[in-house]
Design a protein around this motif. Structure first.
Motif, PDB file in Angstrom:
ATOM      1  N   ALA A 113     -52.604 -22.115 -13.555  1.00 38.22           N
ATOM      2  CA  ALA A 113     -53.950 -21.718 -13.969  1.00 38.22           C
ATOM      3  C   ALA A 113     -54.320 -20.356 -13.396  1.00 38.22           C
ATOM      4  N   THR A 114     -55.150 -19.627 -14.139  1.00 35.64           N
ATOM      5  CA  THR A 114     -55.701 -18.362 -13.671  1.00 35.64           C
ATOM      6  C   THR A 114     -57.179 -18.552 -13.348  1.00 35.64           C
ATOM      7  N   GLU A 115     -57.848 -17.479 -12.938  1.00 32.17           N
ATOM      8  CA  GLU A 115     -59.270 -17.582 -12.625  1.00 32.17           C
ATOM      9  C   GLU A 115     -60.112 -17.802 -13.867  1.00 32.17           C
ATOM     10  N   ASP A 116     -59.557 -17.500 -15.050  1.00 30.41           N
ATOM     11  CA  ASP A 116     -60.338 -17.580 -16.281  1.00 30.41           C
ATOM     12  C   ASP A 116     -59.993 -18.772 -17.154  1.00 30.41           C
ATOM     13  N   ALA A 117     -58.790 -19.307 -17.031  1.00 34.30           N
ATOM     14  CA  ALA A 117     -58.374 -20.344 -17.971  1.00 34.30           C
ATOM     15  C   ALA A 117     -57.239 -21.166 -17.371  1.00 34.30           C
ATOM     16  N   VAL A 118     -57.036 -22.320 -17.971  1.00 29.09           N
ATOM     17  CA  VAL A 118     -55.918 -23.188 -17.592  1.00 29.09           C
ATOM     18  C   VAL A 118     -54.783 -22.976 -18.590  1.00 29.09           C
ATOM     19  N   PRO A 119     -53.560 -23.278 -18.221  1.00 30.62           N
ATOM     20  CA  PRO A 119     -52.458 -23.121 -19.172  1.00 30.62           C
ATOM     21  C   PRO A 119     -52.608 -24.079 -20.344  1.00 30.62           C
ATOM     22  N   ALA A 120     -52.225 -23.632 -21.533  1.00 30.57           N
ATOM     23  CA  ALA A 120     -52.337 -24.459 -22.734  1.00 30.57           C
ATOM     24  C   ALA A 120     -51.127 -24.318 -23.646  1.00 30.57           C
ATOM     25  N   ASP A 121     -50.170 -23.500 -23.270  1.00 32.19           N
ATOM     26  CA  ASP A 121     -48.998 -23.261 -24.107  1.00 32.19           C
ATOM     27  C   ASP A 121     -47.920 -24.286 -23.770  1.00 32.19           C
ATOM     28  N   PRO A 122     -47.487 -25.106 -24.745  1.00 31.81           N
ATOM     29  CA  PRO A 122     -46.420 -26.077 -24.459  1.00 31.81           C
ATOM     30  C   PRO A 122     -45.146 -25.429 -23.930  1.00 31.81           C
ATOM     31  N   ALA A 123     -44.897 -24.180 -24.326  1.00 23.09           N
ATOM     32  CA  ALA A 123     -43.691 -23.504 -23.843  1.00 23.09           C
ATOM     33  C   ALA A 123     -43.747 -23.245 -22.343  1.00 23.09           C
ATOM     34  N   MET A 124     -44.955 -23.140 -21.775  1.00 28.65           N
ATOM     35  CA  MET A 124     -45.101 -22.965 -20.333  1.00 28.65           C
ATOM     36  C   MET A 124     -45.098 -24.302 -19.593  1.00 28.65           C
ATOM     37  N   LEU A 125     -45.627 -25.322 -20.240  1.00 23.70           N
ATOM     38  CA  LEU A 125     -45.799 -26.606 -19.566  1.00 23.70           C
ATOM     39  C   LEU A 125     -44.570 -27.510 -19.662  1.00 23.70           C
ATOM     40  N   SER A 126     -43.871 -27.462 -20.768  1.00 24.67           N
ATOM     41  CA  SER A 126     -42.733 -28.365 -20.969  1.00 24.67           C
ATOM     42  C   SER A 126     -41.642 -28.213 -19.911  1.00 24.67           C
ATOM     43  N   PRO A 127     -41.291 -26.988 -19.480  1.00 21.89           N
ATOM     44  CA  PRO A 127     -40.256 -26.875 -18.440  1.00 21.89           C
ATOM     45  C   PRO A 127     -40.613 -27.571 -17.122  1.00 21.89           C
ATOM     46  N   LEU A 128     -41.906 -27.798 -16.877  1.00 20.99           N
ATOM     47  CA  LEU A 128     -42.308 -28.470 -15.642  1.00 20.99           C
ATOM     48  C   LEU A 128     -41.814 -29.917 -15.596  1.00 20.99           C
ATOM     49  N   LEU A 129     -41.590 -30.511 -16.759  1.00 19.73           N
ATOM     50  CA  LEU A 129     -41.174 -31.906 -16.811  1.00 19.73           C
ATOM     51  C   LEU A 129     -39.785 -32.116 -16.214  1.00 19.73           C
ATOM     52  N   GLN A 130     -38.980 -31.069 -16.194  1.00 22.49           N
ATOM     53  CA  GLN A 130     -37.630 -31.199 -15.663  1.00 22.49           C
ATOM     54  C   GLN A 130     -37.626 -31.502 -14.163  1.00 22.49           C
TER      55      GLN A 130
END
Length: 264
Positions: free
Chosen positions: A124-141
Motif C-alpha cells: 500500500a501507498t499513502e494514497d491507495a491500496v494495491p488492486a492489481d491482481p498481477a501485484m497480489l497473486s505472486p504473494l500467494l507463493q
C-alpha cells in the motif's frame, strides 16, 4: 467354574466403550473426510489404524464372551485382552501424536489470512491500496498450501479473486474453492477487505464457505499506509506450510473485524 467378578466385567465394559468412542469416531472422521467436499483437516485422517483397533476389539470381545459362556473364572486370560488393547492403542497414538500438527485448520487458515494481509499492506501507498491482481497473486507463493482437504486430498494451493467497488467484506462465496482469498477493493482504492474461503470454525465437514467464527466472517482490512508506519516491524509464526518448510513472518498491522475506511 463361576462367572468372572463384577469388577472384571465393569473393567471390560468400560474399555470396550472407550475403544468404540475413540476409534469409532476416528474411523467415522476418516470415512467422512474422504467423501466430503471440504474437510477441516491438514492431513487425511488415518483409516487403517482405527479400523485395525476396532477389529482387534471385536476379537477381544469375542474372547470375553466365550469365557463367560464357558463360565471361566477371574483367572481366564481372555478377560485381560480389552484392557491390554486399550493401553496399547493409546500408547501407539501417543507416539504418533509427536508428528501431528498441533494447530487446527481454523487457526492455520487465520494465520494465512493475517500473513497475506501483511504482505498486501506492505504494497500500500499513502494514497491507495494495491488492486492489481498481477501485484497480489505472486504473494500467494509465500503461503504454502491451504489447511483443508478436498474430497480427502490436501488442497493444492491458494488462489486469489480481486473484486472492485466493494462496500464491505464478502460474507458468502458459493462456488469458490477452499483456499481462495477474496480481495475486495473499496471505491477509490481507499481500502480493501480480505476474506478467505474455507469452512466455518464450527464445522469440520461441508461445502466451501467464508472462514467465520460463530457466524461472523473473519476478515482483515488493508488501508493506505501512514508515513510513520514501519510495515513488518513485528513477527509471528508464518502460515501453514509443508513439513519440509517453515519460518516466521510479520503479522498485519490491522486487527480483525474493522470495516472503517479512512476519509478522502
Amino acid at each position: 467354574m463361576t462367572l468372572p467378578g463384577r469388577r472384571i466385567l465393569l473393567a471390560n465394559a468400560a474399555c470396550l466403550l472407550l475403544l468404540a468412542w475413540l476409534y469409532g469416531g476416528d474411523l467415522l472422521d476418516a470415512l467422512r473426510a474422504r467423501g466430503a467436499d471440504v474437510s477441516a483437516f491438514v492431513e487425511p485422517p488415518p483409516l487403517v489404524r482405527p479400523a485395525g483397533v476396532l477389529a482387534l476389539a471385536a476379537l477381544a470381545l469375542g474372547a470375553t464372551v466365550w469365557g463367560m459362556l464357558r463360565r471361566r473364572g477371574d483367572d481366564f486370560k481372555g478377560y485381560r485382552l480389552l484392557p491390554l488393547l486399550l493401553v496399547g492403542a493409546l500408547f501407539v497414538d501417543l507416539v504418533f501424536a509427536e508428528s501431528r500438527m498441533p494447530l487446527g485448520s481454523t487457526d492455520l487458515a487465520t494465520m494465512s489470512l493475517r500473513y497475506f494481509h501483511n504482505l498486501a499492506q506492505q504494497q500500500a501507498t499513502e494514497d491507495a491500496v494495491p488492486a492489481d491482481p498481477a501485484m497480489l497473486s505472486p504473494l500467494l507463493q509465500k503461503l504454502g498450501r491451504p489447511p483443508y482437504l478436498v474430497r480427502g486430498q490436501p488442497a493444492s494451493q491458494y488462489t486469489l479473486q480481486v473484486r472492485q467497488d466493494c462496500e464491505g467484506p464478502v460474507r458468502s462465496a458459493p462456488g469458490l474453492q477452499p483456499g481462495t482469498f477474496i480481495y475486495c477493493v473499496a471505491p477509490g482504492r481507499k481500502g480493501a477487505w480480505i476474506t478467505l474461503v474455507g469452512l466455518p470454525a464450527e464445522q469440520r465437514f461441508g461445502t466451501p464457505d467464508i472462514l467465520s467464527v460463530r457466524g461472523e466472517a473473519r476478515f482483515l482490512l488493508v488501508q493506505p499506509s501512514r508515513p510513520e508506519e514501519e510495515p513488518g516491524s513485528s513477527e509471528v509464526f508464518a502460515p501453514f506450510r509443508d513439513r519440509a518448510s517453515g519460518g516466521a513472518a510479520p503479522p498485519g498491522p490491522r486487527s480483525e473485524g474493522s470495516e472503517a475506511l479512512p476519509g478522502p
